[in-house]
Motif scaffolding. Sequence first.
Motif, PDB file in Angstrom:
ATOM      1  N   LEU A  44       1.037  -1.195  -0.333  1.00 46.78           N
ATOM      2  CA  LEU A  44       0.152   0.018   0.240  1.00 46.78           C
ATOM      3  C   LEU A  44       0.846   0.670   0.188  1.00 46.78           C
ATOM      4  N   LEU A  45       0.849   2.294  -1.215  1.00 45.03           N
ATOM      5  CA  LEU A  45       1.377   3.191  -0.797  1.00 45.03           C
ATOM      6  C   LEU A  45       0.718   4.613  -0.302  1.00 45.03           C
TER       7      LEU A  45
ATOM      8  N   ALA B 189      -2.380   5.434  -2.374  1.00 40.68           N
ATOM      9  CA  ALA B 189      -2.609   5.362  -4.195  1.00 40.68           C
ATOM     10  C   ALA B 189      -3.478   5.104  -4.660  1.00 40.68           C
ATOM     11  N   GLN B 190      -4.058   4.806  -5.899  1.00 43.69           N
ATOM     12  CA  GLN B 190      -4.713   4.146  -6.541  1.00 43.69           C
ATOM     13  C   GLN B 190      -4.427   4.377  -8.045  1.00 43.69           C
ATOM     14  N   GLN B 191      -4.777   3.042  -7.907  1.00 42.53           N
ATOM     15  CA  GLN B 191      -3.820   2.616  -9.462  1.00 42.53           C
ATOM     16  C   GLN B 191      -5.021   2.600 -10.652  1.00 42.53           C
TER      17      GLN B 191
ATOM     18  N   GLN C 121       0.043  10.696 -11.051  1.00 43.00           N
ATOM     19  CA  GLN C 121      -0.915  11.146 -12.314  1.00 43.00           C
ATOM     20  C   GLN C 121       0.784  10.476 -14.140  1.00 43.00           C
ATOM     21  N   PRO C 122       1.418  11.036 -14.158  1.00 42.30           N
ATOM     22  CA  PRO C 122       1.659  10.146 -15.421  1.00 42.30           C
ATOM     23  C   PRO C 122       1.571   8.908 -15.187  1.00 42.30           C
ATOM     24  N   LEU C 123       1.220   8.351 -14.324  1.00 43.19           N
ATOM     25  CA  LEU C 123       1.775   6.699 -14.265  1.00 43.19           C
ATOM     26  C   LEU C 123      -0.014   6.675 -14.327  1.00 43.19           C
ATOM     27  N   GLY C 124      -1.055   7.287 -14.248  1.00 43.20           N
ATOM     28  CA  GLY C 124      -2.147   6.380 -14.514  1.00 43.20           C
ATOM     29  C   GLY C 124      -2.836   6.334 -12.685  1.00 43.20           C
ATOM     30  N   CYS C 125      -2.082   6.979 -11.768  1.00 41.22           N
ATOM     31  CA  CYS C 125      -2.370   6.572  -9.910  1.00 41.22           C
ATOM     32  C   CYS C 125      -3.151   8.226  -9.655  1.00 41.22           C
ATOM     33  N   HIS C 126      -4.090   8.181  -8.567  1.00 40.27           N
ATOM     34  CA  HIS C 126      -4.361   8.781  -7.759  1.00 40.27           C
ATOM     35  C   HIS C 126      -3.760   8.926  -6.155  1.00 40.27           C
ATOM     36  N   MET C 127      -3.856   9.799  -5.997  1.00 36.47           N
ATOM     37  CA  MET C 127      -4.131   9.908  -4.214  1.00 36.47           C
ATOM     38  C   MET C 127      -5.335   9.976  -3.933  1.00 36.47           C
ATOM     39  N   ARG C 128      -5.803   9.393  -2.778  1.00 40.44           N
ATOM     40  CA  ARG C 128      -6.874   9.275  -2.589  1.00 40.44           C
ATOM     41  C   ARG C 128      -7.243   9.004  -0.947  1.00 40.44           C
ATOM     42  N   THR C 129      -7.946   9.800  -0.151  1.00 35.79           N
ATOM     43  CA  THR C 129      -8.481   9.869   0.908  1.00 35.79           C
ATOM     44  C   THR C 129      -9.586   8.378   0.938  1.00 35.79           C
ATOM     45  N   LEU C 130     -10.193   7.785   2.043  1.00 36.03           N
ATOM     46  CA  LEU C 130      -9.906   6.816   2.981  1.00 36.03           C
ATOM     47  C   LEU C 130     -11.364   7.027   2.489  1.00 36.03           C
ATOM     48  N   PRO C 131     -12.306   8.305   2.223  1.00 41.35           N
ATOM     49  CA  PRO C 131     -13.800   8.251   2.603  1.00 41.35           C
ATOM     50  C   PRO C 131     -14.205   7.390   0.710  1.00 41.35           C
ATOM     51  N   GLU C 132     -12.854   8.288  -0.005  1.00 43.57           N
ATOM     52  CA  GLU C 132     -13.085   8.450  -1.293  1.00 43.57           C
ATOM     53  C   GLU C 132     -12.890   6.881  -1.737  1.00 43.57           C
ATOM     54  N   LEU C 133     -12.768   6.385  -1.147  1.00 40.86           N
ATOM     55  CA  LEU C 133     -11.735   4.711  -1.740  1.00 40.86           C
ATOM     56  C   LEU C 133     -13.062   3.825  -1.215  1.00 40.86           C
ATOM     57  N   ARG C 134     -13.910   4.358  -0.839  1.00 36.35           N
ATOM     58  CA  ARG C 134     -15.295   3.634  -0.525  1.00 36.35           C
ATOM     59  C   ARG C 134     -15.101   2.725  -1.484  1.00 36.35           C
ATOM     60  N   GLY C 135     -16.184   1.491  -1.343  1.00 37.04           N
ATOM     61  CA  GLY C 135     -16.691   0.994  -2.604  1.00 37.04           C
ATOM     62  C   GLY C 135     -15.689  -0.584  -3.196  1.00 37.04           C
ATOM     63  N   ARG C 136     -14.476  -0.176  -2.625  1.00 34.01           N
ATOM     64  CA  ARG C 136     -12.935  -1.477  -3.029  1.00 34.01           C
ATOM     65  C   ARG C 136     -13.574  -2.618  -2.734  1.00 34.01           C
ATOM     66  N   PRO C 137     -13.028  -3.899  -2.976  1.00 37.26           N
ATOM     67  CA  PRO C 137     -12.872  -5.076  -2.606  1.00 37.26           C
ATOM     68  C   PRO C 137     -12.752  -5.292  -1.317  1.00 37.26           C
TER      69      PRO C 137
ATOM     70  N   LEU D 168       6.397  16.558   2.190  1.00 36.91           N
ATOM     71  CA  LEU D 168       5.390  17.384   2.632  1.00 36.91           C
ATOM     72  C   LEU D 168       4.692  17.880   2.314  1.00 36.91           C
ATOM     73  N   ASP D 169       4.149  17.369   0.816  1.00 38.13           N
ATOM     74  CA  ASP D 169       2.778  18.156   0.341  1.00 38.13           C
ATOM     75  C   ASP D 169       2.304  16.164  -0.190  1.00 38.13           C
ATOM     76  N   PRO D 170       0.562  16.056  -0.110  1.00 38.61           N
ATOM     77  CA  PRO D 170       0.570  14.259  -1.796  1.00 38.61           C
ATOM     78  C   PRO D 170       1.194  15.195  -3.050  1.00 38.61           C
ATOM     79  N   PRO D 171       1.822  14.044  -2.834  1.00 35.99           N
ATOM     80  CA  PRO D 171       2.309  13.947  -4.611  1.00 35.99           C
ATOM     81  C   PRO D 171       1.114  13.581  -5.625  1.00 35.99           C
ATOM     82  N   HIS D 172       0.616  13.887  -5.242  1.00 31.48           N
ATOM     83  CA  HIS D 172      -0.825  14.258  -6.777  1.00 31.48           C
ATOM     84  C   HIS D 172      -0.064  14.550  -8.023  1.00 31.48           C
ATOM     85  N   ARG D 173       1.182  14.625  -8.667  1.00 35.82           N
ATOM     86  CA  ARG D 173       1.139  15.346  -9.593  1.00 35.82           C
ATOM     87  C   ARG D 173       2.435  14.327  -9.911  1.00 35.82           C
ATOM     88  N   LEU D 174       2.856  13.692  -9.477  1.00 41.27           N
ATOM     89  CA  LEU D 174       3.838  12.430  -8.885  1.00 41.27           C
ATOM     90  C   LEU D 174       3.730  11.681  -9.455  1.00 41.27           C
TER      91      LEU D 174
END
Length: 150
Positions: A15-16, A29-31, A117-133, A109-115
């Motif tokens: 888990l990242l 991080a979410q793929q 994105q080019p990988l097709g990944c996003h940084m998400r909070t726990l509530p945003e990840l609801r619905g995962r397996p 120091l800051d969330p790695p959003h820009r880092l």
Amino acid sequence: MNIAVPEVFARHRLLLMYKGDISALTMFAQQAAGSVCFPQSLPPLSSALDEDATVEESKVVIHPATLVSAINRMLGFDNDLLYVEAGYQEYVDTPRGIVTVYMARFKLLDPPHRLMQPLGCHMRTLPELRGRPPAEMELLRRAYTKMMEG
């Protein structure tokens, strides 16, 4: 991510996560395909083992730092961008056998959003990840608890 997955990840996942030192903002991080496990998702029908379950380790044990080093290379990160979050080790029962999941934390120091994105990944909070397996949700719950207690 269409990157060849090293054999070291056959029975391991990461888990990242990011946790702000000042704000305590915690993100994972979410793929692009949705999984929070890296470098590949858990197989269908996987389930997290009870936290107090005992698992017989194989004779050859992979140190989590080896996994973090491999994921840094796979994703094109600097060697010191991620580090192993000590004390987080969870087991998931999959149709192919037990998978050990560790957590790596971004040293930023800051969330790695820009880092991410080019990988097709996003940084998400726990509530945003609801619905995962269910197995992933349980891993995230345990990771979040570990970070808030630690």
